[in-house]
Design an enzyme around this catalytic site. Structure first.
Site, PDB file in Angstrom:
ATOM      1  N   GLN A 173     -10.336 -10.577 -10.362  1.00 53.24           N
ATOM      2  CA  GLN A 173     -10.232  -9.325  -9.620  1.00 53.24           C
ATOM      3  C   GLN A 173     -10.193  -9.625  -8.123  1.00 53.24           C
ATOM      4  O   GLN A 173     -10.980 -10.424  -7.623  1.00 53.24           O
ATOM      5  CB  GLN A 173     -11.417  -8.410  -9.934  1.00 53.24           C
ATOM      6  CG  GLN A 173     -11.447  -7.899 -11.358  1.00 53.24           C
ATOM      7  CD  GLN A 173     -10.406  -6.814 -11.620  1.00 53.24           C
ATOM      8  OE1 GLN A 173      -9.599  -6.484 -10.766  1.00 53.24           O
ATOM      9  NE2 GLN A 173     -10.421  -6.277 -12.824  1.00 53.24           N
ATOM     10  N   ASN A 210     -15.629 -13.545 -16.689  1.00 56.25           N
ATOM     11  CA  ASN A 210     -16.123 -12.591 -15.691  1.00 56.25           C
ATOM     12  C   ASN A 210     -17.234 -11.695 -16.236  1.00 56.25           C
ATOM     13  O   ASN A 210     -18.244 -11.457 -15.564  1.00 56.25           O
ATOM     14  CB  ASN A 210     -14.961 -11.733 -15.187  1.00 56.25           C
ATOM     15  CG  ASN A 210     -15.332 -10.852 -14.017  1.00 56.25           C
ATOM     16  OD1 ASN A 210     -15.766 -11.327 -12.983  1.00 56.25           O
ATOM     17  ND2 ASN A 210     -15.157  -9.543 -14.185  1.00 56.25           N
ATOM     18  N   CYS A 230      -7.048  -0.752 -15.905  1.00 54.98           N
ATOM     19  CA  CYS A 230      -6.324  -0.692 -14.633  1.00 54.98           C
ATOM     20  C   CYS A 230      -5.060   0.156 -14.763  1.00 54.98           C
ATOM     21  O   CYS A 230      -4.227   0.174 -13.856  1.00 54.98           O
ATOM     22  CB  CYS A 230      -5.962  -2.097 -14.155  1.00 54.98           C
ATOM     23  SG  CYS A 230      -4.888  -3.018 -15.281  1.00 54.98           S
ATOM     24  N   CYS A 274      -2.692  -8.224   7.726  1.00 57.45           N
ATOM     25  CA  CYS A 274      -2.801  -7.329   6.568  1.00 57.45           C
ATOM     26  C   CYS A 274      -4.214  -6.769   6.550  1.00 57.45           C
ATOM     27  O   CYS A 274      -5.174  -7.498   6.249  1.00 57.45           O
ATOM     28  CB  CYS A 274      -2.497  -8.067   5.272  1.00 57.45           C
ATOM     29  SG  CYS A 274      -2.697  -7.037   3.797  1.00 57.45           S
ATOM     30  N   CYS A 327       0.844  -1.199   0.000  1.00 55.93           N
ATOM     31  CA  CYS A 327       0.000   0.000   0.000  1.00 55.93           C
ATOM     32  C   CYS A 327       0.881   1.251   0.000  1.00 55.93           C
ATOM     33  O   CYS A 327       2.003   1.206   0.496  1.00 55.93           O
ATOM     34  CB  CYS A 327      -0.888   0.041   1.244  1.00 55.93           C
ATOM     35  SG  CYS A 327      -2.050  -1.328   1.402  1.00 55.93           S
ATOM     36  N   ASP A 375     -11.282  -5.631 -21.453  1.00 49.99           N
ATOM     37  CA  ASP A 375     -10.776  -5.642 -20.082  1.00 49.99           C
ATOM     38  C   ASP A 375      -9.328  -6.127 -20.098  1.00 49.99           C
ATOM     39  O   ASP A 375      -9.010  -7.202 -19.576  1.00 49.99           O
ATOM     40  CB  ASP A 375     -11.645  -6.543 -19.200  1.00 49.99           C
ATOM     41  CG  ASP A 375     -11.225  -6.507 -17.739  1.00 49.99           C
ATOM     42  OD1 ASP A 375     -10.507  -5.566 -17.347  1.00 49.99           O
ATOM     43  OD2 ASP A 375     -11.614  -7.422 -16.983  1.00 49.99           O
ATOM     44  N   GLU A 418      -9.584 -14.914 -25.221  1.00 53.86           N
ATOM     45  CA  GLU A 418      -8.567 -14.820 -24.172  1.00 53.86           C
ATOM     46  C   GLU A 418      -7.248 -15.414 -24.679  1.00 53.86           C
ATOM     47  O   GLU A 418      -7.245 -16.348 -25.479  1.00 53.86           O
ATOM     48  CB  GLU A 418      -9.047 -15.582 -22.923  1.00 53.86           C
ATOM     49  CG  GLU A 418      -8.033 -15.794 -21.835  1.00 53.86           C
ATOM     50  CD  GLU A 418      -7.444 -14.504 -21.291  1.00 53.86           C
ATOM     51  OE1 GLU A 418      -6.216 -14.476 -21.103  1.00 53.86           O
ATOM     52  OE2 GLU A 418      -8.194 -13.538 -21.076  1.00 53.86           O
TER      53      GLU A 418
END
Length: 455
Positions: free
Chosen positions: A288, A322, A411, A174, A92, A385, A338
């Site tokens: 995800q 998904n 992303c 975590c 993080c 995606d 894919e």
């Protein structure tokens, strides 16, 4: 963690004198930005509106990087990091900023990016979808932990990589992991340290699924029977499915509390489309990590695309289905493509298990020449995606596909910017832009953009 830049070992290199700088904004990696002698200075851990004492640790022609020493005037959005490992762990980098301020920063960065792309049409409030947000903590349903055997003490360390380093930070909790996975770390580390062949262990993958908890141990050599028995006992005690994965990627199940006549039921799965679709996946498959946000994202994609019976919808970079499976549930004819063969096979099995006959999956390298692919042709709608590299090569075939609508899930703002330019140059306009807060406590921006073919 807050990514404080560390000086590389160099006896001839000296830190600058301490400077006091005013931070004006954040960059796309979450570092504070200030000005000094005509240069932009990046200060990890600093927030806009703060006066920071820093030392320059790297200087280039047009910018510099600085190490944060002290904050003289902290802003209201600064908070004490929740995680005790934050100052070392590389997982993080925005825990020093409250969650709402993080979302505002990401929203502003996304709007600025898309506005720069489309100079002919400003991205106003009418084009901004309501941000998809959820829990700021304990949202990750999956994580990969690294292991390191201390040769001196023969103690196995379990944790995450340090920031800007390959070193491992040993952790005992975590707070962004699902609570049940976080609570598993300490007993798992203790039990791994009881193994005779702990030097043969690699990474450890933890997964929380709808049908239980899954742990995959990467092993470089076969474990002795005593270790196998010990691990099986641990898995039985904690009621989790435990598998070993060898160098070839082959999986061996040691224990599972699950029992079913269907092989798929022994795989982790998550529900979609109001629990009408189950999406199974194997260890190593991409899914995800934020289940709540993933469901919201799929729902928004369906809303934006508005699939109708008989329409032909193409889902590129479809993974294990998904988006494809919920789209097919709406009676559209769906094609999923894919690049990873194992995921294509899993997607096909998922379609079968969910009794969906109107979705077909193909394997293809989506960065290669697609001209001879049987599925390439006129479609009604397109969903993309891609991974961080984006979908630039696939978009070169827009002239053959000619979809009326395109939903792009991204992303990586950089590849989104590049690929959006391709769509705009091909006659599409931006209809909706939405932030998806997929990774709270980090700078990472997930976004969804709806493009429509201009009439």
């Amino acid at each position: 963690m807050a990514q404080f830049f560390k000086e590389k070992p160099n006896k001839s290199k000296q830190l600058s004198a301490k400077l006091t700088l005013d931070v004006t904004q954040l960059d796309h990696l979450g570092a504070g930005i200030a000005q000094h002698q005509g240069k932009i200075v990046f200060i990890a851990g600093a927030l806009p509106g703060e006066r920071a004492t820093v030392q320059l640790i790297e200087q280039k022609k047009s910018y510099a990087k600085a190490k944060l020493i002290h904050i003289a005037s902290p802003v209201k959005s600064r908070v004490l990091p929740t995680c005790p490992h934050y100052s070392q762990c590389g997982g993080c980098d925005l825990q020093h900023m409250d969650t709402q301020a993080q979302r505002e920063y990401k929203q502003t960065a996304l709007v600025d990016l898309m506005s720069k792309l489309s100079s002919s049409e400003k991205i106003g409030a009418d084009k901004m979808a309501k941000p998809l947000v959820g829990e700021g903590w304990h949202y990750r349903r999956r994580a990969r932990l690294a292991t390191l055997l201390d040769k001196r003490t023969q103690r196995l360390q379990l944790g995450f990589r340090a920031a800007n380093s390959s070193n491992i930070v040993e952790i005992n909790q975590c707070p962004v992991l699902a609570t049940s996975l976080s609570e598993l770390i300490t007993p798992l580390a203790a039990n791994l340290n009881q193994l005779k062949a702990k030097a043969s262990l690699g990474h450890v993958e933890l997964t929380q699924a709808e049908n239980g908890h899954f742990v995959v141990l990467r092993v470089t050599k076969s474990l002795p029977n005593s270790d196998v028995k010990w691990l099986s006992g641990f898995a039985q005690k904690h009621q989790l499915t435990l598998l070993l994965q060898d160098d070839a990627g082959e999986l061996t199940q040691l224990y599972s509390p699950l029992s079913s006549d269907k092989d798929a039921a022994l795989l982790p799965f998550y529900p979609l489309a109001n629990n009408t679709v189950n999406c199974y996946f194997s260890p190593g498959n991409f899914v995800q990590v934020n289940g709540e946000m993933n469901q919201a994202m799929v729902d928004q994609a369906i809303d934006w695309l508005s699939p109708q019976p008989g329409e032909r919808i193409l889902d590129l970079f479809c993974g294990v289905g998904n988006f494809s499976l919920p789209l097919a549930k709406k009676a559209a004819d769906v094609i999923g493509v894919e690049g990873v063969p194992d995921m294509v096979e899993q997607a096909r099995q998922n379609a079968c298990d969910n009794q969906l006959s109107n979705v077909t999956f193909y394997h293809a390298d989506l960065s290669a020449d697609l001209s001879d692919q049987a599925w390439l042709g006129k479609i009604d709608k397109l969903l993309l995606d891609p991974a961080r590299a984006g979908a630039y090569e696939s978009l070169q075939w827009l002239h053959k596909m000619q979809p009326k609508k395109v939903v792009y899930v991204s992303c990586n703002p950089a590849s989104l910017a590049r690929d959006s330019s391709v769509l705009l140059d091909n006659g599409y306009r931006i209809a909706q832009v939405g932030l998806v807060d997929m990774f709270p406590q980090t700078h990472h921006i997930e976004a969804m953009v709806l493009f429509e073919l201009a009439k």
